[in-house]
Design a protein around this motif. Sequence first.
Motif, mmCIF file in Angstrom:
data_model
loop_
_atom_site.group_PDB
_atom_site.id
_atom_site.type_symbol
_atom_site.label_atom_id
_atom_site.label_comp_id
_atom_site.label_asym_id
_atom_site.label_seq_id
_atom_site.Cartn_x
_atom_site.Cartn_y
_atom_site.Cartn_z
ATOM 1 N N ARG A 18 -12.531 18.951 66.193
ATOM 2 C CA ARG A 18 -13.503 19.385 65.300
ATOM 3 C C ARG A 18 -13.162 19.090 63.793
ATOM 4 O O ARG A 18 -11.965 18.973 63.648
ATOM 5 C CB ARG A 18 -13.322 20.905 65.223
ATOM 6 N N LEU A 19 -14.050 18.659 63.125
ATOM 7 C CA LEU A 19 -13.953 18.582 61.761
ATOM 8 C C LEU A 19 -13.803 19.639 60.846
ATOM 9 O O LEU A 19 -14.410 20.802 61.008
ATOM 10 C CB LEU A 19 -14.868 17.894 60.986
ATOM 11 N N ARG A 20 -12.731 19.876 60.050
ATOM 12 C CA ARG A 20 -12.434 21.185 59.080
ATOM 13 C C ARG A 20 -12.649 20.737 57.810
ATOM 14 O O ARG A 20 -13.040 21.656 57.098
ATOM 15 C CB ARG A 20 -11.074 21.365 59.468
ATOM 16 N N GLY A 21 -12.474 19.561 57.487
ATOM 17 C CA GLY A 21 -12.904 19.306 55.994
ATOM 18 C C GLY A 21 -12.661 17.836 55.832
ATOM 19 O O GLY A 21 -12.191 16.932 56.441
ATOM 20 N N LEU A 22 -12.813 17.694 54.421
ATOM 21 C CA LEU A 22 -12.540 16.061 53.875
ATOM 22 C C LEU A 22 -11.592 15.979 52.732
ATOM 23 O O LEU A 22 -11.929 17.058 51.991
ATOM 24 C CB LEU A 22 -13.718 15.258 53.581
ATOM 25 N N VAL A 23 -10.726 15.067 52.532
ATOM 26 C CA VAL A 23 -10.039 15.085 51.361
ATOM 27 C C VAL A 23 -10.221 13.774 50.662
ATOM 28 O O VAL A 23 -9.858 12.671 51.590
ATOM 29 C CB VAL A 23 -8.466 15.194 51.655
ATOM 30 N N THR A 24 -10.746 13.584 49.664
ATOM 31 C CA THR A 24 -10.924 12.184 49.070
ATOM 32 C C THR A 24 -9.510 11.503 48.487
ATOM 33 O O THR A 24 -8.429 12.187 48.141
ATOM 34 C CB THR A 24 -11.850 12.196 47.734
ATOM 35 N N LEU A 25 -9.287 10.211 48.562
ATOM 36 C CA LEU A 25 -8.037 9.700 48.270
ATOM 37 C C LEU A 25 -7.670 10.092 46.715
ATOM 38 O O LEU A 25 -6.550 10.500 46.439
ATOM 39 C CB LEU A 25 -8.201 8.318 48.301
ATOM 40 N N GLU A 26 -8.622 10.580 45.988
ATOM 41 C CA GLU A 26 -8.474 10.732 44.556
ATOM 42 C C GLU A 26 -7.666 12.065 44.552
ATOM 43 O O GLU A 26 -6.627 12.430 43.869
ATOM 44 C CB GLU A 26 -9.793 10.761 43.629
#
Lengths: 338, 338
Positions: free
Chosen positions: B69-77
Motif C-alpha cells: 500500500r502507498l502511505r505517502g511520498l517524499v520528494t528528494l528535496e
Amino acid sequence: MTGTVWDRGEPRLAGPDTALRAELRTAAQHASGNVPVAVATDTAGQVLEGMRGRAFDSAAVVAVLDGDRLRGLVTLERLLAAPAATPLGEIMDDAPPVVAPSTAQERAAWLAVQHAEPTLAVVDDAGRFAGLVAAPTLLGVLLEEHDEDMARLGGFLGTAATARSSTTEPVLRRLSHRLPWLLLGLAGALLAAVIVGSFEEQLGQEVLIAYFVPGVVYMADAVGTQTEALVIRGLSLGIGVRRIAVREVVTGVLLGAFLGGLALPLVWALWGRADVAVAVALALLAASSIASLIALALPWLFHRFGKDPAFGSGPLATVIQDVLTVAIYLLVATAVVL
Amino acid sequence: MTGTVWDRGEPRLAGPDTALRAELRTAAQHASGNVPVAVATDTAGQVLEGMRGRAFDSAAVVAVLDGDRLRGLVTLERLLAAPAATPLGEIMDDAPPVVAPSTAQERAAWLAVQHAEPTLAVVDDAGRFAGLVAAPTLLGVLLEEHDEDMARLGGFLGTAATARSSTTEPVLRRLSHRLPWLLLGLAGALLAAVIVGSFEEQLGQEVLIAYFVPGVVYMADAVGTQTEALVIRGLSLGIGVRRIAVREVVTGVLLGAFLGGLALPLVWALWGRADVAVAVALALLAASSIASLIALALPWLFHRFGKDPAFGSGPLATVIQDVLTVAIYLLVATAVVL
C-alpha cells in the motif's frame, strides 16, 4: 574537501530586452539558482554528501560549473548509480539542453521534452550559468500554453482564465469572455451582406450563383484553419513563419486546385451548368490560396509586434477570410457566368 | 538496518479494461516501478544511504509503502533538507496525487501540475502501489496531447505526426494529412448548395434573403468553435460534458439572443426592411443555440464510443453546423419575409 555545493540565490538576469520580457514570459523568469552545483573534479560521493542538509528548489540535477560557466549536468539518477569515487566530469552530460534567459517559456519546455531531460539550464549571452528550470515548472508552462493556444484558436478573450476555470465558470463570465470576438464577427457578417448586396443585379439574373456562397466560404475557412493551427504550433516551438511559408502557400494552392478539380465535374453533373462549375472551381482555388496566405500573415504580424501570434488566428483570421472569399467568389462567378 | 530501498521491476497491471487501454494511453503505461521505496519508520539518512549505487528510472521521489500500500511520498528535496535521523513518516506528503492505472494520460499530467508535484503515484483499484510516473514523462504526455488537440481542432488527420514534423513536413505529406477532412467539407459544401437551391423560388422573389447567408453561417461557426474548444479541454481534464452542458447551452442561447438583438436594428437601419431584420435575428438565435448543442453532442458521442472526443470537434462539427444553419436561416427567412 567536500563537493562545492552552494546556494546561488536569484538567477542573474541581464540584457536590454526587458520590455519584451515583460510581454512574453521567458525561461529566466522560471529559473532558480537554488540548485546543487559542483565542479567536474568533485566525486559523486562528495557531491551526494554535500547535498545533505540543504533545502534546494530542485535537486533533480546537479549543475557542473567552471567558475560561472556551465560545463554539464548530472542527473540525480546517474549520480546515485555511479561509484562514489567517480568524478562528475566522467558522468555529466556535457551537451545538455541550454536556453538563453530570453527564450520563450514554451520553447524552453519543448526543448526539455526533446532531450528527455527533467531540467533545463539557463545560460546568459556571455555563457554564464543563470539557474535551472525544474520539471514541475516546465509542466505548468506547457499546460498554460496549451490553454492559451486553445482559447485563442477557439475565440475567447486572451486573458480568459485557464481551461478548468473557463470550462466550469458561470454563464455571465462565459458571455464576457466570448462576446468581444463575436461582435467583431458580427461586423464581418454585416460586411459580407453588403458585399453580396453589391451583386444584387447579377444575382437577380442568375440566382444559381448564390447557391455556392456558403460552401465556398466554408472550404476557405477549413483550409485556413489548418494553416492557422500549424502556424501557432510552429511559432510557439520557435519555427518561424518564413521557414514554413513557401510550403504552406504551395500546399494551399494545391489543395485549392484539387478541391476545385473535384468540384468542377460534381457541380456540372448536379446542376448541369458548366459555367457555374468553372466559377466554383476557380473560386475554390483562389479562396484556398488566399486563406493560407492570411493564416500565415496574421500570426506573423502579431509576432512581429511582440504579441502572442495566436491572437492572429481563430476568429480574426476567419472573418477576414470569409469576407474576402465572398468577394472573390462573386467576382469570379459574375465574370464567368454572366 | 539500512532503508528498505529496492527495485520493483515492472509495474503491476491488472483489470479487465485492456481493450480500452490500448485505445487511450493511460497512467499505467507510463508508470515505472524502478523507483526508490521505503517504509515510514526508515530515517532520511538511511534512505539516502540506501539509494546509493542504484540505477533508478527516477529518483525524484521516494514512495513510502506499508506492504504493497502507498502511505505517502517524499520528494528528494525534502529528504535532503531533513536531519538524518528524521523518520520518513514525519516528512512525507501523506495525501499525494494518486491516479488509477486506467487514468487517461493527460488527466494524470494535469493532476501533477495542480499539486505542483514532480511525480505522480499510480495505485490500482485495490490500493496497491503500481509505480511512479516521472516528470519528464509527464512533460512528453502534455506536449503530445497539445499537438493532438490542435491537430484535431485544426482539421488534420488524427494520426498526423507531432507539431514539429507537421510544421516542416514536405508538401505531399501535408496534402495527405489534410485532404480527408477537406473532402468531407466539400460534400457538406455541395449539400449546402442543394439546400439553398431548394429555396430557389423564394430567393427569386426576394434576393435580399441571400445576402445574409454567409454572415449567419459565420456566426454559428464562431459560437460553435468556442464551445468546441471548451469541451475538448474539459474532457481531457476529466470534466464531463454533462457537467458543462446546461451552462453551455444557456450561454449559446444568450449569445444568440444578444447577437440577434444587436443585428435586428443594424439590418433594419442598413437595408430598411424590418421583416428581413427579424428573420436574421431569429436565425442568429436559433443558429447559436444549435451550434452550441452540436459542439457539445459530437465530442460527447466520440467520448462515449471510446474515441478521442477531439475528433468530434473542428471540421466535422463545423460542416454539420454550417449545413443546419443554412437550412434554419432559409426556413425562418422565407416564413417571416414571404
